[in-house]
Enzyme design. Structure first.
Site, short mmCIF file in Angstrom:
data_model
loop_
_atom_site.label_atom_id
_atom_site.label_comp_id
_atom_site.label_asym_id
_atom_site.label_seq_id
_atom_site.Cartn_x
_atom_site.Cartn_y
_atom_site.Cartn_z
N ASP A 15 -4.88 -6.43 1.20
CA ASP A 15 -3.80 -5.75 0.48
C ASP A 15 -2.42 -6.09 1.04
OD1 ASP A 15 -6.01 -4.47 -0.70
OD2 ASP A 15 -5.93 -2.84 0.75
N GLU A 189 -4.80 -1.34 -10.57
CA GLU A 189 -4.38 -0.53 -9.44
C GLU A 189 -3.28 -1.27 -8.69
OE1 GLU A 189 -7.98 0.01 -7.22
OE2 GLU A 189 -8.39 -2.12 -7.07
#
Length: 552
Positions: A15, A189
Site C-alpha cells: 500500500d 478501495e
C-alpha cells in the site's frame, strides 16, 4: 537512460503512498500488527529507497490482540505547502469478524518527516483507507471507502468524499458518494484525489488484494463528482490484463487471474507523484510467488512505473499498456546511485540504539524488555509470553526481502526451566512460525531445540536436540524458496553443523496462513527474528551478540 529495477522496496512494503518535497521522495507503507507502525522510506532517484523513520512509535495505537490481517492499514502521505506540514492518514482495523470491519481512521501532522508527529486526529469510522487532499483554495478533503455490511447492497461499499476541517478536527457538511467503482472488477478501495489541469482525478485500488488487483482512474470537474471512468474500461495498472467481471465481490484471491507470463503479480493500490523533472510515476504494490506456486512469502512489495498524460487528459503507462513491468525507465537526467541500497541487515549492537529495521508484533518496543544498555555490546531481550501470544511476545524481527537468504545470530542464555527459551526464527504471525532455540532440559542442562507453529498447531521436532556447552550458541537459518535448514556452531569460529534440514515453511506466506478457500489469509509477509520466552517466572533474559541477514 537509467533503468529502475522492481521491486524498489522488497519484502513487506504494501500500500505505498508516495510524495515529493523538493528533490526528496518519501513512501509510507502499511504495517498491520507490527510496531513501530508505518515505516517511511526516502529516495532521491526513485530507484534506491532507505528506511528513514517510523511514525507510530510512541504508543499511539494498541495492537495487542490484533488478528491477522488487521492492524494499521493503508497509510496515506501528503504535504500541505501552505502550512508546510506533512500529513499522514491511516486506518486502525480493529475487527474483521463477520465482515463487520470495525476500523477507526486518523490523521497526524509533522513539520519534519522524522517527527515529532502530532497526536492522532480522529477522522471517521465509516470504512477504511482514508486519504487527504489539500486543494489550491486552502480547503482539505478526506476520501475513503464506506464499508457496506448489509445483505444485497453494493459490496464492499462506496467511495465517499467529504470536506474536513483539519484545525477543528471535524467533517464539514456531509459525505458524498462518488462512485461504485470504475470497472467491472469491483472491490474499489484506497481512493486518492489528484488535480491536473483543473480537473480532479480519483485513483482507486480495485479487483481485491489478490491476483486480480489493479489501479483504476476516474475524473471530474467537481471534487464530489460524478467521476467518469477511464475510457479503456480497465485498470490503468495491473499484472493480469485480461477482462474480469467481479463487480459486487467484496474481495478474493482470484487465483484464476495469475499471469504466467509475468514475474510480477498482484500489481495494484497505486499512488502518483510528479518529479522535479516534470515526469509522472506511480508507486504500487506487487508480489512475487515462489516458482511453481501461487504462494507469496515476501508478501506485497513496492514497485514503480513511469506514466504519462495523453492528449485527451488521461493517465496511462509510458509504453501505452496497462501491464506493470519489472524494469522501468528512470527520471530524465537523474543518475542512479552507483552502489544502490543493500537490503542486507547487520547489527552488532555496539550502539545504544538498535537498527531501525527491527519491528515487534502486537506490542511496543520498550527498554524494560529490550535494550542495549543492561549489557553494552549486546541486545538483551527479557523473555515473556510464548510465540503464540498476541499480547506480550518478546520478538525483534526484520522483513525478509529475498526468496534466498541466510539469517544468523549468536545468543547467550541461561535457562533453568523448560518454559524459558531464546533463539532465532522465521515468523509470519502468532499462529505461524519456526523457532530454533536454547532451552532447559532436566536431564541434559541447556539444549538446542526446535518448535514450529502451523495454522495455530504447535509442532515439536522431538527427535532433534543437542546439549549446548557454556549456554552459548551461534544459530543460522538458510532459507531457499520456502525451504529452511537450521545450522549451529559452538565456540569461536568453528564449522557450522547441520541441525535440521529441508523444513517446509512455504506456508509462511500471504496465501498459506489462516485463509478461507479462495481468500488470502494475510497481507503482510515473512519476517526473520530473534526473541525470548519466559512462561516460568519472567526472570530470564537472553543476550544477543549480533544479528545479520545476507541475501543471495
Amino acid at each position: 537512460m537509467t533503468k529502475i529495477n522492481n521491486p524498489i522496496i522488497p519484502g513487506m512494503a504494501p500500500d505505498p503512498s508516495i510524495i515529493r518535497v523538493g528533490d526528496v521522495y518519501y513512501i509510507a507503507t502499511s504495517s498491520f500488527h507490527w510496531n513501530p507502525g508505518v515505516q517511511i522510506f526516502k529516495s532521491t532517484d526513485l530507484a534506491n529507497w532507505e528506511l528513514t523513520a517510523s511514525v507510530l512509535n510512541k504508543g499511539e495505537v494498541n495492537l495487542r490482540g490484533t488478528n491477522t490481517p488487521a492492524g494499521i492499514w493503508a497509510p496515506h502521505l501528503s504535504y500541505d505547502p501552505r502550512a508546510k506540514r506533512y500529513w499522514l492518514a491511516y486506518s486502525h482495523m480493529l475487527n474483521m469478524a463477520g465482515r463487520e470491519f470495525n476500523s477507526d481512521s486518523y490523521a497526524m501532522w509533522a513539520e519534519d518527516i522524522h517527527g515529532p508527529w502530532s497526536e492522532p486526529i480522529y477522522l471517521t469510522s465509516i470504512g477504511f483507507d482514508p486519504a487527504l487532499f489539500h486543494d489550491e483554495d486552502g480547503k482539505h478533503y478526506v476520501s475513503i471507502l464506506e464499508w457496506e455490511t448489509r445483505e444485497g447492497y453494493q459490496a464492499p461499499g462506496h467511495i465517499v468524499i467529504a470536506e474536513f476541517d483539519l484545525n477543528e478536527g471535524k467533517i464539514v457538511g456531509q459525505w458524498h458518494r462518488v462512485t461504485q467503482g470504475f470497472t467491472s472488477r469491483g472491490c474499489a478501495e484506497a481512493p486518492q484525489i489528484y488535480k491536473y489541469k483543473d480537473k480532479y482525478y480519483l485513483l482507486l485500488a480495485a479487483g481485491g488484494t489478490g491476483y486480480a488487483h489493479g489501479v483504476e482512474l476516474g475524473r471530474s470537474e467537481n471534487i464530489f463528482g460524478p467521476y467518469e471512468p477511464h475510457p479503456s474500461g480497465e485498470p490503468i495498472i495491473t499484472s493480469s490484463p485480461r477482462h474480469l467481471f467481479s463487480l459486487g465481490n467484496p474481495d478474493a484471491g482470484h487465483f484464476e487471474m495469475y499471469n504466467p507470463s509475468s514475474i510480477m503479480q498482484k500489481a495494484g493500490h497505486g499512488s502518483l507523484v510528479q518529479t522535479q523533472t516534470g515526469e509522472w510515476y506511480i508507486a504500487h504494490l506487487m508480489s512475487r510467488p515462489v516458482e511453481g506456486t501461487l504462494l507469496n512469502p515476501l508478501g506485497r512489495e513496492t514497485s514503480i512505473q513511469k506514466m504519462h498524460w495523453t492528449e485527451d487528459g488521461w493517465l496511462e503507462m509510458k509504453d501505452g499498456s496497462n501491464v506493470a513491468k519489472m524494469e522501468v525507465e528512470g527520471m530524465t537526467g537523474v543518475e542512479l546511485e552507483a552502489d544502490g541500497i543493500s537490503h542486507n541487515v547487520f547489527d552488532d549492537f555496539n550502539q545504544e540504539k538498535y537498527d531501525l529495521h527491527f519491528l515487534t508484533p502486537y506490542r511496543d518496543q520498550q527498554a524494560a524488555w529490550v535494550n542495549t544498555v543492561e549489557r553494552p555490546g549486546y541486545l538483551r531481550i527479557h523473555g515473556e509470553n510464548s510465540l503464540f501470544s498476541q499480547i506480550h511476545p518478546a520478538i525483534m524481527a526484520t522483513r525478509a526481502t529475498s526468496l534466498h537468504y541466510e539469517v544468523q545470530t549468536k545468543v547467550e542464555f541461561h535457562p533453568d526451566h523448560y518454559s524459558e527459551t531464546a533463539g532465532l526464527g522465521l515468523y509470519y504471525d502468532s499462529n505461524n512460525w519456526l523457532y530454533v532455540h536454547l532451552t532447559h532440559s532436566e536431564s541434559e542442562g541447556t539444549v538446542l531445540y526446535v518448535l514450529q507453529a502451523k495454522l495455530g498447531q504447535r509442532i515439536e521436532l522431538v527427535h532433534h536436540y543437542i546439549p549446548v556447552p557454556e549456554d552459548t550458541a551461534e544459530l543460522k537459518i538458510i532459507y531457499h524458496s520456502g525451504i529452511a535448514s537450521i545450522l549451529y556452531r559452538f565456540g569461536d569460529n568453528g564449522d557450522w553443523q547441520a541441525f535440521v534440514e529441508n523444513i517446509d515453511v512455504l506456508y509462511l506466506s500471504d496465501e498459506g496462513v489462516n485463509g478461507e478457500p479462495g481468500e488470502i489469509g494475510g497481507f503482510t509477509g515473512l519476517f526473520n527474528f530473534i526473541g525470548s520466552v519466559d512462561a516460568h517466572q519472567h526472570d530470564s533474559f537472553a543476550d544477543f551478540d549480533y544479528y545479520g541477514v545476507k541475501n543471495y
